[in-house]
Design a protein around this motif. Structure first.
Motif, PDB file in Angstrom:
ATOM      1  N   LEU A  13      -3.041  -3.621  -0.145  1.00  0.00           N
ATOM      2  CA  LEU A  13      -2.262  -3.081   0.887  1.00  0.00           C
ATOM      3  C   LEU A  13      -1.200  -2.341  -0.309  1.00  0.00           C
ATOM      4  CD1 LEU A  13       0.070  -3.829   2.067  1.00  0.00           C
ATOM      5  CD2 LEU A  13       1.094  -6.014   0.990  1.00  0.00           C
ATOM      6  N   GLY A  14      -0.881  -2.632  -1.695  1.00  0.00           N
ATOM      7  CA  GLY A  14      -0.131  -1.688  -2.809  1.00  0.00           C
ATOM      8  C   GLY A  14      -1.086   0.090  -2.193  1.00  0.00           C
ATOM      9  N   SER A  15      -1.981   0.139  -2.779  1.00  0.00           N
ATOM     10  CA  SER A  15      -2.733   0.987  -2.144  1.00  0.00           C
ATOM     11  C   SER A  15      -2.484   1.904  -1.450  1.00  0.00           C
ATOM     12  CB  SER A  15      -4.584   1.537  -2.862  1.00  0.00           C
ATOM     13  OG  SER A  15      -5.044   0.689  -3.895  1.00  0.00           O
ATOM     14  N   ILE A  16      -2.334   1.124  -0.164  1.00  0.00           N
ATOM     15  CA  ILE A  16      -2.255   1.838   1.617  1.00  0.00           C
ATOM     16  C   ILE A  16      -0.897   2.045   1.322  1.00  0.00           C
ATOM     17  CG2 ILE A  16      -2.413   1.411   3.816  1.00  0.00           C
ATOM     18  CD1 ILE A  16      -4.778  -0.324   3.787  1.00  0.00           C
ATOM     19  N   LEU A  17      -0.017   1.997   0.704  1.00  0.00           N
ATOM     20  CA  LEU A  17       1.281   1.709   1.132  1.00  0.00           C
ATOM     21  C   LEU A  17       1.501   2.768   0.072  1.00  0.00           C
ATOM     22  CD1 LEU A  17       2.639  -1.429   0.945  1.00  0.00           C
ATOM     23  CD2 LEU A  17       2.765  -0.197   2.289  1.00  0.00           C
ATOM     24  N   LEU A  18       1.555   3.135  -1.219  1.00  0.00           N
ATOM     25  CA  LEU A  18       1.263   4.109  -2.478  1.00  0.00           C
ATOM     26  C   LEU A  18       0.561   5.752  -1.776  1.00  0.00           C
ATOM     27  CD1 LEU A  18       0.465   3.093  -5.505  1.00  0.00           C
ATOM     28  CD2 LEU A  18       2.131   3.250  -5.011  1.00  0.00           C
ATOM     29  N   ALA A  19      -0.122   5.394  -0.564  1.00  0.00           N
ATOM     30  CA  ALA A  19      -0.715   6.637   0.019  1.00  0.00           C
ATOM     31  C   ALA A  19       0.452   7.154   1.654  1.00  0.00           C
ATOM     32  CB  ALA A  19      -1.739   6.380   0.687  1.00  0.00           C
ATOM     33  N   VAL A  20       0.273   6.369   1.834  1.00  0.00           N
ATOM     34  CA  VAL A  20       1.318   6.524   3.103  1.00  0.00           C
ATOM     35  C   VAL A  20       2.723   7.303   2.739  1.00  0.00           C
ATOM     36  CG1 VAL A  20       2.932   5.646   5.492  1.00  0.00           C
ATOM     37  CG2 VAL A  20       0.336   4.718   4.549  1.00  0.00           C
ATOM     38  N   SER A  21       3.331   6.489   2.040  1.00  0.00           N
ATOM     39  CA  SER A  21       4.225   6.892   1.547  1.00  0.00           C
ATOM     40  C   SER A  21       5.090   8.153   0.550  1.00  0.00           C
ATOM     41  CB  SER A  21       5.029   5.209   0.157  1.00  0.00           C
ATOM     42  OG  SER A  21       4.524   5.720  -1.209  1.00  0.00           O
ATOM     43  N   TRP A  22       3.656   8.188  -0.256  1.00  0.00           N
ATOM     44  CA  TRP A  22       3.167   9.841  -1.025  1.00  0.00           C
ATOM     45  C   TRP A  22       3.661  11.053   0.466  1.00  0.00           C
ATOM     46  CZ3 TRP A  22       5.906  11.124  -5.073  1.00  0.00           C
ATOM     47  CH2 TRP A  22       5.704  12.212  -5.633  1.00  0.00           C
ATOM     48  N   GLY A  61      16.144  14.777   2.551  1.00  0.00           N
ATOM     49  CA  GLY A  61      17.058  13.796   1.889  1.00  0.00           C
ATOM     50  C   GLY A  61      16.724  12.346   1.980  1.00  0.00           C
ATOM     51  N   TRP A  62      17.467  11.095   3.052  1.00  0.00           N
ATOM     52  CA  TRP A  62      17.466  10.235   3.726  1.00  0.00           C
ATOM     53  C   TRP A  62      16.248   9.718   3.370  1.00  0.00           C
ATOM     54  CZ3 TRP A  62      15.172   8.354   8.264  1.00  0.00           C
ATOM     55  CH2 TRP A  62      15.089  10.394   9.004  1.00  0.00           C
ATOM     56  N   SER A  63      15.205  10.694   4.662  1.00  0.00           N
ATOM     57  CA  SER A  63      14.086   9.733   5.076  1.00  0.00           C
ATOM     58  C   SER A  63      13.029  10.119   2.787  1.00  0.00           C
ATOM     59  CB  SER A  63      12.789  10.862   5.305  1.00  0.00           C
ATOM     60  OG  SER A  63      12.880  12.231   5.258  1.00  0.00           O
ATOM     61  N   PHE A  64      12.915  10.578   2.514  1.00  0.00           N
ATOM     62  CA  PHE A  64      12.376  10.648   0.978  1.00  0.00           C
ATOM     63  C   PHE A  64      12.981   9.288  -0.009  1.00  0.00           C
ATOM     64  CE2 PHE A  64      12.463  11.317  -3.309  1.00  0.00           C
ATOM     65  CZ  PHE A  64      10.727  12.486  -3.463  1.00  0.00           C
ATOM     66  N   CYS A  65      13.996   9.124   0.821  1.00  0.00           N
ATOM     67  CA  CYS A  65      14.619   7.490  -0.199  1.00  0.00           C
ATOM     68  C   CYS A  65      13.892   6.440   0.528  1.00  0.00           C
ATOM     69  CB  CYS A  65      16.304   7.942  -0.213  1.00  0.00           C
ATOM     70  SG  CYS A  65      17.063   8.925  -0.918  1.00  0.00           S
ATOM     71  N   LEU A  66      14.036   6.322   2.045  1.00  0.00           N
ATOM     72  CA  LEU A  66      13.654   5.391   2.546  1.00  0.00           C
ATOM     73  C   LEU A  66      11.540   5.354   1.690  1.00  0.00           C
ATOM     74  CD1 LEU A  66      14.380   5.379   6.877  1.00  0.00           C
ATOM     75  CD2 LEU A  66      15.039   4.308   3.973  1.00  0.00           C
ATOM     76  N   PHE A  67      10.775   6.810   2.236  1.00  0.00           N
ATOM     77  CA  PHE A  67       9.480   6.575   1.588  1.00  0.00           C
ATOM     78  C   PHE A  67       9.613   6.418  -0.051  1.00  0.00           C
ATOM     79  CE2 PHE A  67       8.789   9.395   5.825  1.00  0.00           C
ATOM     80  CZ  PHE A  67       7.381   8.419   6.053  1.00  0.00           C
ATOM     81  N   THR A  68      10.748   6.102  -1.216  1.00  0.00           N
ATOM     82  CA  THR A  68      10.761   5.642  -1.860  1.00  0.00           C
ATOM     83  C   THR A  68      10.508   4.485  -2.546  1.00  0.00           C
ATOM     84  OG1 THR A  68      11.350   7.892  -2.483  1.00  0.00           O
ATOM     85  CG2 THR A  68      12.374   6.284  -4.234  1.00  0.00           C
ATOM     86  N   LEU A  69      11.262   3.850  -1.655  1.00  0.00           N
ATOM     87  CA  LEU A  69      11.176   2.165  -1.383  1.00  0.00           C
ATOM     88  C   LEU A  69       9.863   1.512  -1.075  1.00  0.00           C
ATOM     89  CD1 LEU A  69      14.635   1.970   0.486  1.00  0.00           C
ATOM     90  CD2 LEU A  69      14.516   0.958  -2.448  1.00  0.00           C
ATOM     91  N   LEU A  70       9.210   2.419  -0.357  1.00  0.00           N
ATOM     92  CA  LEU A  70       8.383   1.742   0.371  1.00  0.00           C
ATOM     93  C   LEU A  70       7.176   2.530  -0.664  1.00  0.00           C
ATOM     94  CD1 LEU A  70       6.453   0.769   3.178  1.00  0.00           C
ATOM     95  CD2 LEU A  70       5.869   3.497   3.478  1.00  0.00           C
ATOM     96  N   ALA A  71       7.067   3.278  -1.981  1.00  0.00           N
ATOM     97  CA  ALA A  71       5.814   3.658  -2.928  1.00  0.00           C
ATOM     98  C   ALA A  71       6.849   2.404  -3.659  1.00  0.00           C
ATOM     99  CB  ALA A  71       6.400   4.945  -3.099  1.00  0.00           C
ATOM    100  N   GLY A  72       7.525   2.554  -4.326  1.00  0.00           N
ATOM    101  CA  GLY A  72       7.833   1.413  -4.680  1.00  0.00           C
ATOM    102  C   GLY A  72       7.212  -0.188  -4.096  1.00  0.00           C
ATOM    103  N   THR A  73       7.508  -1.009  -2.756  1.00  0.00           N
ATOM    104  CA  THR A  73       6.966  -1.657  -2.499  1.00  0.00           C
ATOM    105  C   THR A  73       4.948  -1.482  -3.229  1.00  0.00           C
ATOM    106  OG1 THR A  73       8.660  -1.649  -0.839  1.00  0.00           O
ATOM    107  CG2 THR A  73       6.727  -2.766  -0.547  1.00  0.00           C
ATOM    108  N   GLY A  74       4.201  -0.334  -2.601  1.00  0.00           N
ATOM    109  CA  GLY A  74       3.234  -0.551  -3.127  1.00  0.00           C
ATOM    110  C   GLY A  74       2.804   0.169  -4.382  1.00  0.00           C
ATOM    111  N   TYR A  75       3.716  -0.150  -5.289  1.00  0.00           N
ATOM    112  CA  TYR A  75       3.672   0.223  -6.835  1.00  0.00           C
ATOM    113  C   TYR A  75       3.452  -1.540  -6.730  1.00  0.00           C
ATOM    114  CZ  TYR A  75       4.835   0.698 -11.796  1.00  0.00           C
ATOM    115  OH  TYR A  75       4.749   0.472 -12.260  1.00  0.00           O
ATOM    116  N   GLY A  76       4.437  -1.762  -6.752  1.00  0.00           N
ATOM    117  CA  GLY A  76       4.827  -3.777  -6.955  1.00  0.00           C
ATOM    118  C   GLY A  76       3.157  -4.763  -6.749  1.00  0.00           C
ATOM    119  N   ALA A  77       3.195  -4.438  -5.171  1.00  0.00           N
ATOM    120  CA  ALA A  77       1.914  -4.859  -4.652  1.00  0.00           C
ATOM    121  C   ALA A  77       0.448  -4.828  -5.759  1.00  0.00           C
ATOM    122  CB  ALA A  77       1.693  -4.797  -3.303  1.00  0.00           C
TER     123      ALA A  77
END
Length: 402
Positions: free
Chosen positions: A291-300, A312-328
């Motif tokens: 799950l983390g790997s998929i989220l990291l790829a999609v978010s980047w 900028g707003w979508s960059f921030c949203l994808f940053t949060l998604l990347a953090g979720t992938g990182y944590g998983a």
């Protein structure tokens, strides 16, 4: 008969050292992320290229892995882990002090090296000490405390710097002086506080550990350990880019180009990573890492698209998604290692896993810095997106985490 480790008095006695261990980790992570919003300021003041900025970040990672490599096994052999933790806190404080009064690049490089050495020595030893306390009182808090400390410290650092930048409150000094004070007070608390005896290792186990090196103990678990390292390297490489370049990338999408606003992207990444670790801690290692790997790829990929269109707003949203992938990915890798690592080599193998993560992230950020100078920021980020996708596909298809 009830186990003595479950007594209320012991629970109370362990609360204080756990608190100071958590604060030690917070101080170390503050040293890691506090400079992030300020890199653009340093670059504008002293006019160095992106590869120098990435080298500044990578030196911290190399300092961490040097300390992890040197201190991991030593921590398992010392009668008191504070013999490593206290000097490490001193190095964190000295590194922050150098940053607070830096007036050229050489002081920044030395400060980052000391911060990395201190963080590396702290990371393995403090985590192992928290696991020792789990064995003493049967309350499995180590993972939760470490997660809170890592998340809190990593998120608080850029918030302090961004706030100081916005308020123009000595931004190049005040956040680092705060960390100096925190490290010194934490060290004093660990030194003077009540510290329980480390759990005694059974005689046969102790004799075996004296003969067996951590690398030999690694052999039965080498395949799952290698895949855990690969997952951590991917997660930390993406995370390192957000910490080192996230403020600059977000600022490029904002009309004002505000470094103070850009610095908050690091805090958002770290907070989402911490929340993800709590949400994913009940998952088994394989689904968590996939799950983390998929989220990291999609978010980047989403972050790169946001840069292309200046959103900028979508960059921030994808940053949060990347953090979720990182944590998983992180909680999957660390949790699985805790289950498969021999107890007598827990500190050494925990440190070895972090060595892989820091080495991979350091090499990645160095390479990206050179590519940015060669072909520009956006093409470099696009190349990175392709590499992240390929790595994520490889991890998702792997079946060797268990």
């Amino acid at each position: 008969m009830d186990a003595p480790s479950s007594s209320p008095a012991l629970h109370t006695g362990l609360a204080t050292p756990r608190t100071f261990l958590a604060l030690a980790l917070v101080s170390a992570l503050l040293g890691s992320t506090t400079p992030s919003p300020l890199y653009g300021l340093y670059q504008s003041l002293w006019g160095f290229p992106s590869v120098t900025l990435s080298a500044l970040y990578a030196l911290y990672a190399f300092g961490v892995l040097i300390a992890l490599a040197c201190c991991g096994r030593l921590s398992d052999r010392l009668p008191d882990r504070r013999l490593i933790i206290l000097p490490a806190l001193g190095m964190v404080a000295l590194g922050a002090l150098l940053f607070a009064f830096a007036d050229d690049l050489s002081q920044l490089f030395l400060g980052r090296l000391l911060a990395g050495l201190g963080t590396g020595a702290l990371t393995g030893s403090a985590n192992a000490a928290l696991m020792d306390f789990d064995a003493l009182d049967l309350r499995k808090r180590a993972a939760s405390i470490a997660t809170l400390a890592f998340t809190g410290g990593a998120a608080l650092g850029p918030v302090l710097s961004s706030t100081a930048l916005y308020l123009e409150f000595w931004p190049r000094s005040s956040p680092f002086l705060f960390n100096v004070a925190l490290a010194l007070l934490t060290g004093l608390g660990l030194l003077l506080g009540r510290w329980p005896r480390q759990p005694a290792m059974p005689a046969l186990q102790r004799a075996a550990s004296g003969r067996e090196s951590p690398l030999r103990a690694l052999r039965p678990i080498r395949q799952p350990f290698a895949m855990l390292c690969a997952a951590l390297v991917l997660a930390w490489s993406v995370g390192s880019l957000f910490v080192a370049l996230g403020p600059t990338l977000l600022a490029s999408t904002l009309p004002s180009g505000s470094l103070a606003a850009g610095g908050l992207v690091v805090a958002g990444f770290q907070l989402s990573a911490g929340a993800s670790q709590f949400l994913c801690r009940q998952l088994q290692a394989r689904p968590a890492i996939r799950l983390g790997s998929i989220l990291l790829a999609v978010s980047w990929c989403g972050c790169v698209a946001s840069l292309v269109y200046g959103r900028g707003w979508s960059f921030c949203l994808f940053t949060l998604l990347a953090g979720t992938g990182y944590g998983a990915s992180f909680v999957g890798a660390v949790g699985r290692l805790g289950a498969i690592a021999p107890a007598e080599h827990r500190g050494a193998l925990n440190s070895l896993l972090y060595v892989a993560g820091y080495l991979g992230s350091a090499l990645c950020i160095l390479g990206i810095g050179a590519v940015v100078d060669a072909i520009g920021m956006l093409p470099a980020m696009t190349v990175l997106a392709g590499a992240v996708v390929l790595a994520a596909v490889a991890l998702v298809r792997s079946s060797r985490f268990d």
